[in-house]
Scaffold this motif. Structure first.
Motif, PDB file in Angstrom:
ATOM      1  N   HIS A  18      42.844  46.503  39.740  1.00 34.54           N
ATOM      2  CA  HIS A  18      42.466  45.111  40.022  1.00 34.54           C
ATOM      3  C   HIS A  18      41.446  44.575  39.017  1.00 34.54           C
ATOM      4  CE1 HIS A  18      44.942  44.168  43.441  1.00 34.54           C
ATOM      5  NE2 HIS A  18      44.685  45.371  43.938  1.00 34.54           N
ATOM      6  N   SER A 131      48.247  44.091  34.019  1.00 30.10           N
ATOM      7  CA  SER A 131      47.520  44.714  32.903  1.00 30.10           C
ATOM      8  C   SER A 131      48.486  45.665  32.185  1.00 30.10           C
ATOM      9  CB  SER A 131      46.331  45.497  33.430  1.00 30.10           C
ATOM     10  OG  SER A 131      46.777  46.688  34.052  1.00 30.10           O
ATOM     11  N   GLN A 134      49.683  50.569  33.507  1.00 32.67           N
ATOM     12  CA  GLN A 134      50.716  51.490  33.964  1.00 32.67           C
ATOM     13  C   GLN A 134      51.820  51.675  32.933  1.00 32.67           C
ATOM     14  OE1 GLN A 134      51.228  49.593  37.867  1.00 32.67           O
ATOM     15  NE2 GLN A 134      50.347  51.442  38.719  1.00 32.67           N
TER      16      GLN A 134
HETATM   17  C1  MEV Z   1      48.766  47.665  40.229  1.00 31.46           C
HETATM   18  O1  MEV Z   1      49.371  48.889  40.366  1.00 31.46           O
HETATM   19  C2  MEV Z   1      47.441  47.745  39.524  1.00 31.46           C
HETATM   20  C3  MEV Z   1      46.772  46.394  39.363  1.00 31.46           C
HETATM   21  O2  MEV Z   1      45.546  46.629  38.665  1.00 31.46           O
HETATM   22  C4  MEV Z   1      47.641  45.432  38.592  1.00 31.46           C
HETATM   23  C5  MEV Z   1      47.814  45.795  37.136  1.00 31.46           C
HETATM   24  O3  MEV Z   1      46.999  46.537  36.572  1.00 31.46           O
HETATM   25  O4  MEV Z   1      48.777  45.271  36.546  1.00 31.46           O
HETATM   26  C6  MEV Z   1      46.422  45.802  40.711  1.00 31.46           C
END
Ligand code: MEV
Length: 297
Positions: A18, A131, A134
């Protein structure tokens, strides 16, 4: 059976989910649960998968078509060991593996960072706000600090012993990200919490580099407290977290967008945590840090 096969790993956030959407750092690691995608050129394309959301696969194919300039159709088969919408990067894994094997199927072996960036663009189109965490870790593997477009690989002195608890439910990342965005707009103090998440991540990276597991665990607990404060935990996630902590975990927190899904616990007495967490979770597994995208010809 497709001709080109790629597999990409699940990932978890040790710190910083987040907050990373607001250009703060996150520490993300890949683990040995994988999604495997097989692609073959075919006039009548089809997608065979038990992954509920086809939008990531369809958009990944279109991304490759745009990038490479082809109108080719593909038959795609997906097999996944990663729970969907549960905080372990199932969409990043299916996106990176699809982009890699579809592009190789038309003769283009893209650089891994290029694959990660194209996958990030797909996630961003679907989630609106995403972001690089991942998609980059699912492609490059290992552990890394991610901040905006900077990806710094981190050599861990030892692989953290992580236990993962899954409540058997899923949530939408875009809805959870939008929920935090609304709270941040309504409540000025939320900005301070996001700044604290940044400090915790930076302190956590130092602690993990010096193999100070007790400190990493304490920082994970504080990180979770802040995620709870911004409204992304839930009774099922909290009950798994408390079960892990009272079973001796050094720290426990949600991973990913929250709402439902998975928690991670730093053990402690691994066997005891697994045994006790099984009372509260749908599934419990241990996780080792793993490599990123694997290409099979
Ligand atoms: C989602 O798995 C993780 C968040 O930080 C969104 C992102 O990083 O894209 C909530």
């Amino acid at each position: 059976m497709g001709k080109s096969v790629s597999s990409a790993p699940a990932v978890f956030f040790l710190f910083g989910e987040h907050a990373v959407v607001y250009d703060k750092p996150a520490l993300v690691c890949s683990i040995e649960k994988r999604t495997t995608v097989k692609a073959e050129k075919s006039s009548k394309g089809y997608i065979k998968t038990d992954v509920e959301d086809l939008s990531y696969i369809k958009k990944s194919i279109n991304k490759v078509r745009e990038e490479i300039g082809t109108k080719e159709n593909f038959s795609i088969e997906v097999e996944s060991q990663i729970p969907v919408g549960a905080g372990l990067g199932s969409s990043a894994a299916v996106t990176t593996a699809t982009i890699d094997c579809v592009s190789r199927e038309v003769g283009e072996k893209l650089d891994k960072r290029k694959i990660a960036e194209l996958s990030y663009e797909v996630e961003k189109e679907i989630q609106e706000n995403a972001s690089r965490s991942q998609t980059y870790i699912s492609t490059l593997g290992g552990a890394a600090k991610i901040k905006k477009d900077r990806v710094e690989k981190i050599d861990l002195p030892s692989s953290p012993e992580i236990v993962i608890g899954y409540d058997g439910k899923s949530s939408s990342t875009s809805k959870m990200v939008a929920k935090v965005a609304r709270l941040r707009k309504d409540i000025n103090s939320v900005e301070g919490l996001i700044n604290s998440l940044e400090e915790i991540c930076l302190e956590g990276i130092k602690a993990i580099k010096s193999d100070n597991r007790e400190k990493v665990g304490k920082l994970m607990n504080i990180n979770h407290g802040l995620l709870e404060a911004i409204g992304v935990s839930s009774p099922s996630l909290d009950s798994m977290i408390w079960e892990a902590r009272t079973s001796g975990a050094l720290g426990a927190k949600i991973t990913g967008a929250g709402g439902n899904g998975c928690i991670i616990a730093l053990s402690g007495d691994r066997q005891k945590i697994v045994k006790n967490l099984n009372k509260k979770a749908e599934e419990v597994f241990t996780a080792k840090i793993d490599e990123g995208l694997i290409r099979k010809e």
